[in-house]
Scaffold this motif. Structure first.
Motif, short mmCIF file in Angstrom:
data_model
loop_
_atom_site.label_atom_id
_atom_site.label_comp_id
_atom_site.label_asym_id
_atom_site.label_seq_id
_atom_site.Cartn_x
_atom_site.Cartn_y
_atom_site.Cartn_z
N ARG A 1 0.83 -1.20 0.00
CA ARG A 1 0.00 0.00 0.00
C ARG A 1 0.87 1.26 0.00
NH1 ARG A 1 -3.37 -0.33 5.05
NH2 ARG A 1 -2.25 -2.24 5.57
N GLY A 2 1.95 1.23 0.77
CA GLY A 2 2.87 2.36 0.78
C GLY A 2 3.54 2.56 -0.56
N LEU A 3 3.87 1.45 -1.23
CA LEU A 3 4.50 1.55 -2.55
C LEU A 3 3.54 2.17 -3.56
CD1 LEU A 3 7.08 0.75 -4.19
CD2 LEU A 3 5.82 -1.29 -4.87
N PHE A 4 2.30 1.74 -3.56
CA PHE A 4 1.31 2.33 -4.47
C PHE A 4 1.14 3.82 -4.18
CE2 PHE A 4 -0.15 -1.97 -5.57
CZ PHE A 4 -0.39 -1.81 -6.92
N HIS A 5 1.11 4.17 -2.90
CA HIS A 5 0.96 5.58 -2.54
C HIS A 5 2.09 6.43 -3.11
CE1 HIS A 5 0.46 9.22 -0.21
NE2 HIS A 5 1.66 9.06 0.31
N ALA A 6 3.31 5.89 -3.09
CA ALA A 6 4.48 6.66 -3.52
C ALA A 6 4.69 6.65 -5.03
CB ALA A 6 5.73 6.11 -2.83
N THR A 7 4.11 5.67 -5.74
CA THR A 7 4.48 5.50 -7.15
C THR A 7 3.31 5.58 -8.12
OG1 THR A 7 4.25 3.07 -6.98
CG2 THR A 7 6.41 4.01 -6.48
N ALA A 8 2.09 5.78 -7.64
CA ALA A 8 0.92 5.83 -8.54
C ALA A 8 0.29 7.22 -8.46
CB ALA A 8 -0.09 4.75 -8.17
N GLY A 9 0.53 8.04 -9.47
CA GLY A 9 -0.03 9.37 -9.50
C GLY A 9 -1.48 9.36 -9.97
N GLN A 10 -2.11 10.53 -9.89
CA GLN A 10 -3.51 10.64 -10.31
C GLN A 10 -3.59 11.21 -11.73
OE1 GLN A 10 -6.25 12.15 -7.35
NE2 GLN A 10 -4.90 11.62 -5.68
N GLY A 11 -4.41 12.23 -11.93
CA GLY A 11 -4.61 12.75 -13.27
C GLY A 11 -3.39 13.47 -13.82
N ARG A 12 -3.28 13.47 -15.14
CA ARG A 12 -2.17 14.15 -15.80
C ARG A 12 -2.46 15.64 -15.88
NH1 ARG A 12 0.80 12.25 -21.39
NH2 ARG A 12 2.20 14.05 -21.64
N THR A 13 -1.52 16.44 -15.38
CA THR A 13 -1.63 17.89 -15.44
C THR A 13 -0.33 18.44 -16.00
OG1 THR A 13 -3.04 17.81 -13.48
CG2 THR A 13 -2.21 19.96 -14.13
N GLU A 14 -0.39 19.00 -17.19
CA GLU A 14 0.83 19.41 -17.87
C GLU A 14 0.53 20.57 -18.82
OE1 GLU A 14 4.31 17.31 -20.63
OE2 GLU A 14 2.31 16.45 -20.55
N LEU A 15 1.42 21.54 -18.83
CA LEU A 15 1.32 22.67 -19.75
C LEU A 15 2.55 22.66 -20.65
CD1 LEU A 15 -0.02 25.31 -20.69
CD2 LEU A 15 1.29 26.50 -18.91
N ILE A 16 2.34 22.66 -21.95
CA ILE A 16 3.43 22.63 -22.93
C ILE A 16 3.60 24.05 -23.46
CG2 ILE A 16 4.24 21.62 -25.08
CD1 ILE A 16 2.43 19.21 -24.44
N THR A 17 4.79 24.59 -23.30
CA THR A 17 5.02 26.00 -23.58
C THR A 17 5.96 26.18 -24.77
OG1 THR A 17 6.86 26.02 -22.01
CG2 THR A 17 4.69 26.59 -21.15
N PRO A 18 6.02 27.41 -25.32
CA PRO A 18 6.98 27.70 -26.39
C PRO A 18 8.41 27.44 -25.89
CG PRO A 18 5.36 29.46 -26.22
CD PRO A 18 5.18 28.57 -25.02
N PRO A 19 9.33 27.05 -26.76
CA PRO A 19 9.20 26.93 -28.22
C PRO A 19 8.70 25.58 -28.70
CG PRO A 19 11.46 26.58 -27.60
CD PRO A 19 10.74 26.88 -26.32
N ARG A 20 8.25 24.71 -27.78
CA ARG A 20 7.73 23.43 -28.26
C ARG A 20 6.41 23.59 -28.99
NH1 ARG A 20 7.23 18.00 -24.57
NH2 ARG A 20 6.60 16.62 -26.25
N VAL A 21 5.71 24.66 -28.70
CA VAL A 21 4.53 25.07 -29.47
C VAL A 21 4.78 26.51 -29.90
CG1 VAL A 21 2.96 23.52 -28.26
CG2 VAL A 21 3.29 25.83 -27.40
N PRO A 22 4.11 26.99 -30.95
CA PRO A 22 4.32 28.37 -31.40
C PRO A 22 3.91 29.39 -30.33
CG PRO A 22 3.17 27.07 -33.07
CD PRO A 22 3.17 26.25 -31.82
N GLU A 23 4.54 30.55 -30.35
CA GLU A 23 4.15 31.60 -29.42
C GLU A 23 2.75 32.12 -29.73
OE1 GLU A 23 7.00 34.66 -29.04
OE2 GLU A 23 8.60 33.34 -28.36
N GLN A 24 2.37 32.08 -30.99
CA GLN A 24 1.02 32.44 -31.39
C GLN A 24 0.34 31.19 -31.93
OE1 GLN A 24 -0.70 35.45 -31.14
NE2 GLN A 24 1.06 36.09 -29.88
N LEU A 25 -0.74 30.78 -31.28
CA LEU A 25 -1.43 29.55 -31.66
C LEU A 25 -2.48 29.85 -32.72
CD1 LEU A 25 -2.04 28.09 -28.08
CD2 LEU A 25 -0.02 27.81 -29.54
N SER A 26 -2.73 28.85 -33.55
CA SER A 26 -3.77 29.01 -34.58
C SER A 26 -5.17 28.96 -33.99
CB SER A 26 -3.61 27.92 -35.64
OG SER A 26 -3.71 26.63 -35.06
N GLY A 27 -5.28 28.56 -32.74
CA GLY A 27 -6.56 28.48 -32.06
C GLY A 27 -6.41 27.69 -30.79
N LEU A 28 -7.52 27.51 -30.08
CA LEU A 28 -7.51 26.67 -28.89
C LEU A 28 -8.82 25.91 -28.82
CD1 LEU A 28 -6.02 27.20 -25.47
CD2 LEU A 28 -8.45 26.62 -25.54
#
Length: 718
Positions: free
Chosen positions: A375-402
């Motif tokens: 149970r302790g191992l699962f607590h330490a190694t199993a995350g919940q939902g994915r939360t991530e923001l991908i920022t320039p320059p991996r995406v353009p500074e001006q987006l074509s839309g959202l």
């Protein structure tokens, strides 16, 4: 030094401690603001760390750690600007942690390469076919590139299972601890609904007007019991958040809540529990706290809680919120004749689940609880939902839309299969001894795997597997080609990494926990899905606007029951919150952390580890979370003979992930039938749109996109 001088200096030291805590809070806010500004400056194409560092008062290495795209060539090796883009786990603006050199991290832990799994998947016609990559004969990974580690914390190393008999002993169940069908019926509690701003109290079909100038706990208790002499047992606050009224007087919101809960309540004291009800004491939460009180004579018990635990109450009157709870109760009673709405969605969810545990057959004796080590191992190694923001320059500074796509009632899609029985350990040697068919079958089953991962050299899309990032329980998703890292991941995500439409990743199995496939949550989730569908239909068809709103809120409450019920299975180590008068400071437990204080009271918390919870099943929560994260990337729609998810959008078009939602630069033709797991097109902005660099900017764009889409049917919210 005499006793008088000693006590006086102790008092001075306490005052200094309080000043330090306030100063640290202010400093933390300033440092966060500085990091955000550095990240924003890094988006300028001519930005240089050499100029930003003295302006920020930081060293060159510190600035590069916050914004790796500023790394000079001597630090970043041959990493291109696109490959070293900042990928931040929200809400903090930290950059993607550096790839880890596995040769240093795991010098003696050999792994077995998992077999590639292939499947057909449609690709946008306008998108070129990427170079093929064969996992079974994967070429040696490119040497991982490194950038300085952020100064705010070292790269986390996830725990593993001890080698040999010491680790094998983990693979058992806790003695005399199992989830069983209850032999009692829950008792309903008399409940009222109170808007402390408007002073409106609703009890059954009666509405009262109250005068609550301070809305303190004592004032609420005494006023409600004056209007209803017979008493109540639960007071839901529907609007007003009285615990925030003096927030400007405290460094943290949690301090304001603690002060409100622990303020003097003449004639009342903190509840110490009753009978089999183990809920005692206050629960300090910044937005949804719980105050538990009892009369000084011990005769009456009452709790004050936020209706916001169940759904968003903004704009809804107390009478409509009461109607929503009535509709919820009726919908649940259709499936559980003994259903009772408890204080929170998680309590209600787990109670309803226990009433679906079979009383005959293989699991008539219940579902046993894993060993505390697992149970302790699962607590330490199993995350919940994915939360991530991908920022320039991996995406353009001006987006074509959202475009925002949010998965409707997402977790309900992934409850049909869960791990049961005594877990089996699968070492690298064991996995290597199996045939490819046996290996593939194991990876399709309910399992949790310790793996070494290498991103393909040809990879040009978002990351697939979570990796430990600096900070407590933080995760990021490496996507730079050639990056190698070690992590834990569930079977669904491993399967996605091996079978995705962009090309398989190299996965080396180091260790694993494998369960038999079972359906312990299937009956429970089916009943909740039917209740949700019924309430959603009422919200669509009812001719009374107030009843439509009530039905919509009730459907959201069903979602909360399933969502938080699943979270409750995870059973995190328990933390106890308590208070001590300032005059008795020496009574604060020695292992406690002080989290708040005022002139009269010290609020503290301390960990107490895992309790003997008969309904603790972190393996079930981990599998559902892994399935949901995998479905954000790729999900098959059999009836439509197509796929949906981020990996089925062109490279460079994914902007962010937020638990059940994915944000893209262009709309997708993904099917939506209003079923659990379907992607609802929830917002759309046409470009050009500035690429968000912080969570606040993303949320602002999200709100604009939802407004721009002019979605009239609010009950379609996921």
């Amino acid at each position: 030094m005499d006793a008088k001088t000693y006590n006086a200096q102790l008092a001075d030291l306490r005052a200094l401690r309080d000043d330090i805590k306030r100063t640290q809070a202010a400093l933390a806010k300033l440092e966060t603001d500085r990091a955000r500004r550095i990240t924003a400056l890094a988006g300028y194409e001519k930005a240089k760390a050499e100029r930003i560092a003295p302006a920020a008062g930081l060293s060159l290495a510190d600035v590069v750690a916050i914004a790796p795209i500023l790394a000079p060539n001597r630090l970043a090796g041959n990493v291109s600007a696109a490959e070293s883009a900042a990928v931040s786990p929200m809400p903090e603006p930290a950059a993607e942690a550096a790839p880890v050199d596995v040769a240093e991290e795991e010098p003696a832990h050999a792994g077995t390469v998992a077999p590639a799994m292939t499947r057909p998947a449609p690709r946008p016609a306008s998108e070129p076919e990427p170079p093929s990559a064969s996992l079974a004969a994967a070429p040696p990974a490119a040497a991982p590139q490194t950038v300085p580690t952020p100064p705010t914390g070292e790269q986390r190393t996830l725990p593993g299972i001890p080698q040999g008999p010491d680790g094998d002993r983990w693979f058992t169940h806790t003695a005399n601890l199992a989830s069983t069908h209850p032999n009692f019926t829950q008792q309903a509690r008399s409940t009222v609904f109170l808007d402390t701003d408007a002073g409106v109290l609703v009890h059954r079909d009666q509405t009262f007007r109250l005068d609550l100038p301070t809305a303190s706990a004592a004032e609420i208790l005494n006023t409600v019991f004056h209007v209803l002499p017979g008493g109540v047992e639960r007071i839901y606050i529907t609007a007003g958040a009285p615990w925030h009224r003096q927030a400007d007087q405290h460094p943290f919101l949690k301090d304001a809540v603690a002060a409100w809960l622990n303020a003097d309540t003449p004639g009342w004291r903190t509840d110490t529990g009753r009978g089999k009800d183990r809920m005692a004491g206050h629960f300090v939460h910044p937005r949804n706290p719980v105050g538990r009180y009892q009369r000084a004579d011990g005769e009456q018990h009452v709790e004050i809680r936020s209706a916001g635990e169940w759904f968003d109450t903004e704009g809804a009157e107390p009478a409509i919120i009461r109607d929503a709870f009535v509709l919820l109760w009726k919908a649940l009673r259709h499936h559980w004749p003994d259903a009772v709405i408890m204080g929170s969605p998680s309590q209600t969810g787990r109670d309803l689940w226990t009433r679906t545990i079979p009383t005959k057959g293989q699991y008539a004796d219940g579902y046993p609880v894993l060993s505390e080590e697992l149970r302790g191992l699962f607590h330490a190694t199993a995350g919940q939902g994915r939360t991530e923001l991908i920022t320039p320059p991996r995406v353009p500074e001006q987006l074509s839309g959202l475009a925002e796509y949010d998965r409707t009632f997402a977790y309900a899609k992934h409850t049909w299969k869960s791990g049961v029985g005594t877990p089996r350990r699968v070492t690298a040697a064991t996995f290597a001894s199996w045939s490819q068919k046996e290996q593939t079958k194991a990876l399709f089953a309910c399992g949790h795997w310790h793996v070494r991962v290498t991103v393909p050299d040809t990879w040009n899309h978002v990351g697939i597997l979570p990796a430990p990032a600096p900070g407590d329980r933080a995760w990021h998703y490496p996507a730079t080609p050639g990056t190698t890292f070690t992590t834990w991941a569930g079977g669904p995500e491993i399967h996605t990494a091996l079978s995705n439409p962009r090309g398989p990743w190299k996965i080396e199995i180091l260790d694993g926990i494998l369960f038999d496939d079972g359906k312990p949550l299937d009956d429970w989730s089916k009943k909740l899905k039917e209740a949700w569908a019924s309430l959603t239909a009422q919200a669509d068809l009812n001719g009374d606007p107030a009843q439509r709103t009530a039905a919509h809120l009730a459907s959201r409450a069903v979602r909360a029951i399933l969502l938080y019920g699943i979270g409750a299975f995870a059973q995190r180590p328990r933390t106890v919150t308590g208070t001590t008068p300032r005059t008795h400071e020496r009574d604060v437990p020695p292992d406690a952390e002080i989290i708040g204080f005022d002139n009269d009271t010290i609020t503290w918390q301390r960990p107490t580890g895992f309790t003997r919870d008969p309904n603790a099943h972190p393996e079930w929560a981990a599998h559902i979370w892994s399935s949901a994260r995998a479905a954000l990337l790729s999900q098959r729609h059999r009836d439509d003979d197509t796929y949906a998810g981020a990996l089925h959008a062109p490279p460079g078009t994914v902007i962010a992930f937020r638990t059940d939602a994915v944000y893209l630069t262009q709309p997708q033709n993904w099917p939506y039938h209003g079923q659990p797991g379907d992607y609802l097109h929830k917002g759309h902005l046409t470009g050009p749109v500035p690429a968000p660099t912080t969570e606040d900017e993303l949320l602002a764009l999200r709100d604009h996109a939802r407004t721009a889409l002019h979605q009239p049917r609010t009950n379609q919210e996921a």
